[in-house]
Write a protein that holds these residues in place. Structure first.
Motif, PDB file in Angstrom:
ATOM      1  N   SER A 129       0.808  -1.219   0.000  1.00 52.33           N
ATOM      2  CA  SER A 129       0.000   0.000   0.000  1.00 52.33           C
ATOM      3  C   SER A 129       0.840   1.267   0.000  1.00 52.33           C
ATOM      4  N   LYS A 130       2.065   1.191   0.510  1.00 56.24           N
ATOM      5  CA  LYS A 130       2.937   2.373   0.478  1.00 56.24           C
ATOM      6  C   LYS A 130       3.270   2.764  -0.954  1.00 56.24           C
ATOM      7  N   ASP A 131       3.477   1.766  -1.806  1.00 52.85           N
ATOM      8  CA  ASP A 131       3.841   2.035  -3.202  1.00 52.85           C
ATOM      9  C   ASP A 131       2.629   2.184  -4.108  1.00 52.85           C
ATOM     10  N   TYR A 132       1.547   1.468  -3.770  1.00 52.93           N
ATOM     11  CA  TYR A 132       0.353   1.468  -4.630  1.00 52.93           C
ATOM     12  C   TYR A 132      -0.882   1.794  -3.790  1.00 52.93           C
ATOM     13  N   PRO A 133      -1.031   3.062  -3.374  1.00 47.77           N
ATOM     14  CA  PRO A 133      -2.101   3.423  -2.432  1.00 47.77           C
ATOM     15  C   PRO A 133      -3.511   3.273  -2.973  1.00 47.77           C
ATOM     16  N   ARG A 134      -3.670   3.192  -4.298  1.00 51.86           N
ATOM     17  CA  ARG A 134      -5.028   3.099  -4.849  1.00 51.86           C
ATOM     18  C   ARG A 134      -5.471   1.655  -5.109  1.00 51.86           C
ATOM     19  N   VAL A 135      -4.605   0.734  -4.824  1.00 50.63           N
ATOM     20  CA  VAL A 135      -4.967  -0.677  -5.012  1.00 50.63           C
ATOM     21  C   VAL A 135      -5.855  -1.135  -3.854  1.00 50.63           C
ATOM     22  N   GLU A 136      -6.919  -1.833  -4.173  1.00 51.04           N
ATOM     23  CA  GLU A 136      -7.823  -2.379  -3.159  1.00 51.04           C
ATOM     24  C   GLU A 136      -7.545  -3.873  -2.991  1.00 51.04           C
ATOM     25  N   PHE A 137      -7.773  -4.371  -1.778  1.00 49.02           N
ATOM     26  CA  PHE A 137      -7.515  -5.779  -1.471  1.00 49.02           C
ATOM     27  C   PHE A 137      -8.762  -6.422  -0.883  1.00 49.02           C
ATOM     28  N   SER A 138      -9.002  -7.643  -1.314  1.00 47.83           N
ATOM     29  CA  SER A 138     -10.080  -8.457  -0.742  1.00 47.83           C
ATOM     30  C   SER A 138      -9.439  -9.729  -0.195  1.00 47.83           C
ATOM     31  N   ILE A 139      -9.453  -9.891   1.141  1.00 48.88           N
ATOM     32  CA  ILE A 139      -8.811 -11.037   1.785  1.00 48.88           C
ATOM     33  C   ILE A 139      -9.875 -11.906   2.442  1.00 48.88           C
ATOM     34  N   LYS A 140      -9.867 -13.179   2.082  1.00 51.42           N
ATOM     35  CA  LYS A 140     -10.811 -14.136   2.659  1.00 51.42           C
ATOM     36  C   LYS A 140     -10.033 -15.183   3.455  1.00 51.42           C
ATOM     37  N   THR A 141     -10.388 -15.352   4.723  1.00 48.92           N
ATOM     38  CA  THR A 141      -9.767 -16.393   5.538  1.00 48.92           C
ATOM     39  C   THR A 141     -10.583 -17.674   5.397  1.00 48.92           C
ATOM     40  N   MET A 142      -9.928 -18.739   4.945  1.00 45.98           N
ATOM     41  CA  MET A 142     -10.601 -20.013   4.688  1.00 45.98           C
ATOM     42  C   MET A 142      -9.764 -21.154   5.247  1.00 45.98           C
ATOM     43  N   ASP A 143     -10.382 -22.339   5.337  1.00 42.22           N
ATOM     44  CA  ASP A 143      -9.583 -23.504   5.687  1.00 42.22           C
ATOM     45  C   ASP A 143      -8.755 -23.900   4.467  1.00 42.22           C
ATOM     46  N   PHE A 144      -7.676 -24.627   4.701  1.00 35.71           N
ATOM     47  CA  PHE A 144      -6.681 -24.840   3.648  1.00 35.71           C
ATOM     48  C   PHE A 144      -7.229 -25.594   2.434  1.00 35.71           C
ATOM     49  N   LYS A 145      -8.151 -26.530   2.634  1.00 35.19           N
ATOM     50  CA  LYS A 145      -8.692 -27.266   1.494  1.00 35.19           C
ATOM     51  C   LYS A 145      -9.567 -26.367   0.621  1.00 35.19           C
ATOM     52  N   THR A 146     -10.358 -25.508   1.266  1.00 41.44           N
ATOM     53  CA  THR A 146     -11.216 -24.594   0.513  1.00 41.44           C
ATOM     54  C   THR A 146     -10.395 -23.624  -0.326  1.00 41.44           C
ATOM     55  N   ILE A 147      -9.231 -23.232   0.195  1.00 40.77           N
ATOM     56  CA  ILE A 147      -8.362 -22.317  -0.560  1.00 40.77           C
ATOM     57  C   ILE A 147      -7.902 -22.969  -1.857  1.00 40.77           C
ATOM     58  N   TRP A 148      -7.488 -24.226  -1.788  1.00 43.27           N
ATOM     59  CA  TRP A 148      -7.059 -24.935  -3.003  1.00 43.27           C
ATOM     60  C   TRP A 148      -8.195 -24.986  -4.019  1.00 43.27           C
ATOM     61  N   HIS A 149      -9.406 -25.280  -3.540  1.00 40.60           N
ATOM     62  CA  HIS A 149     -10.561 -25.338  -4.448  1.00 40.60           C
ATOM     63  C   HIS A 149     -10.842 -23.963  -5.050  1.00 40.60           C
ATOM     64  N   SER A 150     -10.734 -22.911  -4.228  1.00 40.88           N
ATOM     65  CA  SER A 150     -11.020 -21.558  -4.697  1.00 40.88           C
ATOM     66  C   SER A 150     -10.036 -21.130  -5.770  1.00 40.88           C
ATOM     67  N   VAL A 151      -8.749 -21.428  -5.581  1.00 39.11           N
ATOM     68  CA  VAL A 151      -7.730 -21.090  -6.580  1.00 39.11           C
ATOM     69  C   VAL A 151      -7.931 -21.925  -7.843  1.00 39.11           C
ATOM     70  N   SER A 152      -8.245 -23.204  -7.657  1.00 38.84           N
ATOM     71  CA  SER A 152      -8.462 -24.091  -8.798  1.00 38.84           C
ATOM     72  C   SER A 152      -9.644 -23.629  -9.646  1.00 38.84           C
ATOM     73  N   ARG A 153     -10.678 -23.086  -8.989  1.00 41.32           N
ATOM     74  CA  ARG A 153     -11.860 -22.603  -9.717  1.00 41.32           C
ATOM     75  C   ARG A 153     -11.678 -21.167 -10.215  1.00 41.32           C
ATOM     76  N   ASN A 154     -10.476 -20.605 -10.026  1.00 40.36           N
ATOM     77  CA  ASN A 154     -10.145 -19.266 -10.529  1.00 40.36           C
ATOM     78  C   ASN A 154     -11.001 -18.179  -9.881  1.00 40.36           C
ATOM     79  N   GLU A 155     -11.298 -18.341  -8.584  1.00 37.25           N
ATOM     80  CA  GLU A 155     -12.143 -17.388  -7.885  1.00 37.25           C
ATOM     81  C   GLU A 155     -11.344 -16.250  -7.246  1.00 37.25           C
TER      82      GLU A 155
END
Length: 324
Positions: A125-151
């Motif tokens: 954010s110091k270098d790119y102050p206009r960038v927005e972030f969306s962070i989702k906390t998930m269990d590790f298996k759900t994360i793999w599925h989410s990345v695999s589904r290109n979400e």
């Protein structure tokens, strides 16, 4: 034809490139000079100087005007290709600088959501102050599925024995040893390593099996045929650390879970040795079919650097401040 003596000059003289392209389009030095609002002699000097440097004519001189030689046509194509490349570079640079902002989406396990990810976002954010972030906390298996589904753009999960999708690429890994978490006034606090037998008389605080670290601990205890009945079991890392701070027992967590507390001296980490409890391996992953924005690329690069820095420090026996 004499050999080219200073070809690099062509690509550094932006004024020449402008003059040359305009003359090629107009077919006349005088007409090009009129469009450029400069004197015909200034344009002619630029053309003649480069022709002398290159050792070859760029234009055929006719009574009715100028036309490109083969060398001239090649140079014109090179200049125009360079302009396109530079325009693409400027577009990416503008996006990277945050002028147009952008959204970066990621899915992460809880173990890195409290300290590691906030420090990364602070750096970005110091270098790119206009960038927005969306962070989702998930269990590790759900994360793999989410990345695999290109979400999401990418994820920070745990590297287990599950079968990996061919679309998911592991960018970097980080090994996190598991050990005892104690207060500074606990007898184990002065130790660097300890065995499970050293805490058998203590009140133990163990993560719930729904957490990856909890599952790894229980798997190790079963493999080692150790029957430990915890005084507390919890599914939140933050709550487990609060229980330890309150003096209610000794916890089992990864060293990554207590980076902040170790640095401040609030809690101590003592590595478990001679145990079947295996370290956790975090993985930075993304979908190879996803087109990442410049902001997502920048974030991915920063996380990769931090993974490598932490891996190096862990091998050396100490963890640095990951925000530095």
């Amino acid at each position: 034809m004499t050999p080219m003596r200073n070809s690099g000059r062509v690509f550094t003289l932006s004024r020449f490139a402008i003059y040359f392209e305009m003359v090629a389009q107009a077919g006349s030095i005088r007409q090009a000079a009129t469009v450029l609002n400069v004197s015909p002699s200034a344009v002619n000097r630029q053309i003649l100087a480069i022709e002398q440097d290159m050792g070859t004519p760029l234009f055929h001189r006719h009574s009715t005007g100028l036309s490109l030689t083969s060398a001239g046509e090649l140079l014109l194509a090179t200049i125009r290709a360079g302009k396109r490349d530079f325009e693409a570079f400027q577009t990416r640079l503008t996006a990277l600088s945050g002028l147009h902002g952008g959204l970066v989406t990621m899915a992460v396990v809880e173990a890195v959501s409290d300290r590691f990810v906030p420090d990364i976002l602070s750096e970005i954010s110091k270098d790119y102050p206009r960038v927005e972030f969306s962070i989702k906390t998930m269990d590790f298996k759900t994360i793999w599925h989410s990345v695999s589904r290109n979400e999401v753009d990418f994820g920070i999960s745990l590297l287990g024995s599950e079968k990996l999708s061919r679309r998911v690429r592991v960018v970097a890994t980080l090994q996190a040893p598991i050990g005892f978490i104690v207060r500074p006034d606990h007898p184990l606090a002065a130790w660097k390593e300890a065995r499970l037998s050293h805490v058998l008389g203590s009140r133990l605080i163990i993560p719930d099996a729904t957490l990856a670290v909890g599952a790894a601990i229980r798997e190790g205890l079963v493999a080692q045929n150790v029957d430990i009945k915890p005084a507390f079991s919890c599914n939140r890392i933050v709550s487990i650390k609060a229980l330890v701070r309150s003096g209610l027992g000794v916890a089992l967590l990864t060293q990554a879970d207590v980076i902040d507390e170790e640095k401040s001296g609030e809690l101590c980490f003592v590595r478990v040795i001679q145990s079947d409890i295996k370290p956790l391996r975090f993985a930075l992953i993304h979908n190879t079919q996803r087109q990442l924005s410049a902001a997502a690329h920048a974030t991915l690069d920063v996380i990769t650097r931090n993974f490598h820095a932490l891996s190096t420090a862990e091998s050396a026996g100490s963890l640095p401040d990951i925000s530095s």
